[in-house]
Design an enzyme around this catalytic site. Sequence first.
Site, mmCIF file in Angstrom:
data_model
loop_
_atom_site.group_PDB
_atom_site.id
_atom_site.type_symbol
_atom_site.label_atom_id
_atom_site.label_comp_id
_atom_site.label_asym_id
_atom_site.label_seq_id
_atom_site.Cartn_x
_atom_site.Cartn_y
_atom_site.Cartn_z
ATOM 1 N N ARG A 193 0.838 -1.215 0.000
ATOM 2 C CA ARG A 193 0.000 0.000 0.000
ATOM 3 C C ARG A 193 0.868 1.259 0.000
ATOM 4 N NH1 ARG A 193 -4.689 0.154 4.380
ATOM 5 N NH2 ARG A 193 -2.959 0.640 5.750
ATOM 6 N N LYS A 241 -2.946 6.151 1.401
ATOM 7 C CA LYS A 241 -2.892 6.622 2.792
ATOM 8 C C LYS A 241 -2.069 7.906 2.892
ATOM 9 C CE LYS A 241 -3.382 4.267 7.208
ATOM 10 N NZ LYS A 241 -4.751 4.701 7.443
ATOM 11 N N GLU A 294 -16.653 6.052 3.907
ATOM 12 C CA GLU A 294 -15.775 5.645 5.011
ATOM 13 C C GLU A 294 -16.155 6.373 6.270
ATOM 14 O OE1 GLU A 294 -11.439 5.189 2.996
ATOM 15 O OE2 GLU A 294 -11.438 5.678 5.114
HETATM 16 C C1 COI Z 1 -5.138 2.808 11.381
HETATM 17 O O1 COI Z 1 -6.145 2.174 11.671
HETATM 18 O O2 COI Z 1 -3.988 2.329 11.467
HETATM 19 C C2 COI Z 1 -5.250 4.152 10.862
HETATM 20 O O3 COI Z 1 -4.538 4.492 9.994
HETATM 21 C C3 COI Z 1 -6.155 5.097 11.493
HETATM 22 C C4 COI Z 1 -5.383 6.106 12.236
HETATM 23 C C5 COI Z 1 -5.841 7.469 11.881
HETATM 24 C C6 COI Z 1 -5.383 5.859 13.690
#
Ligand code: COI
Length: 360
Positions: free
Chosen positions: A102, A203, A239
């Site tokens: 990813r 991400k 989401e």
């Molecule tokens: C995760 O679940 O690892 C995320 O990326 C969410 C994060 C904003 C705590």
Amino acid sequence: MAPSVPHSSSVPLLTSEANEKYANVNWEELGFSLIPTDYMYMSKCKQGESFSEGEIVPYGDIPISPCAGILNYGQGLFEGLKAYRTEDGRITLFRPDQNAFRMQTGADRLCMTSPSSDQFVQAVKKTVLANKKWVPPPGKGSLYIRPLLIGTGAVLGIASAPEYTFLMYVSPVGNYHTASSGLNLIVDHTYRRAHTGGTGGVKSCTNYSPVVKPLFEAKSSGFSDILFLDAATGRNIEEVSTCNIFITKGNIVSTPPTSGTILPGITRKSISELARDIGYQVQERDVSVEELLEAEEVFCTGTAMVVKAVETVTFHDKKIKYRTGEEALSTKLHLMLTNIQMGIVEDKKSWMVEINGCDE
Ligand code: COI
């Protein structure tokens, strides 16, 4: 002059004796907030070159150009994965290759060089091993690993930075949402999280700070989290602020497709597979608000969140209550997944990666 290795953060470390098995942490009270640990991983690479083997350095602040791509234009990605301590003393990772992949997809979208999958997984292993005593005891939580890939070279006009940093730090964590009950979501009518052709499917750091204001507003009104609708029509669910969403009706489990505006969650993918294994039909397709309101069950998935039931959804003046608790599919799927992650059941899917050199 700035030191070449990161100096200690102003936050005091909680570590004590060097050779102890566990760091000095109250494992009973872990939530999801930063507990700084001893070490982090760093590697730098110039544009057009490849990452070489990075190094483990003391955890702390990093010197950065005020003109860095990440500071000026948000050129950065993050990942999240977890390490677990099993009852028989092993330390394991959940599907780290998926995070590596990813990150590569995101790096391509943001015009950055990414570490190879092998470099990524090796870096995760090294970072966890260096911070081994911060991995919570079995059943008390996990070690959250936060890899970053950021443009750290100076860039004034809009362009890709001339240097990238691949960095990784860790923190012991417990539950993301502390309430034992399910989530109370509100459907957003004002804000949009992602647009077709944008970065919602990777991400990117820039996907997350715009969520803070709607989340703050939702929390101020007594909701636990916010559910975003698609930007193109405002008719389909997409989401929750930091996680994917599923609905169930009868034997069908549905989740919005990862066609560019939705993050391809690793927990999302794993839970879909587990649901199929126990006979559910899993559909990745547009899910309308009407279907959401008529669902029997709704739940969220994410690395931080794991699997969390949704108790209510509020849409305008309607508040719908869903099945939660022992009978809920989300409870079953949560148990199936965490049993694999914690080494309680056999990992028939080869999802877990053991970190060598962890023997006590
Ligand atoms: C995760 O679940 O690892 C995320 O990326 C969410 C994060 C904003 C705590």
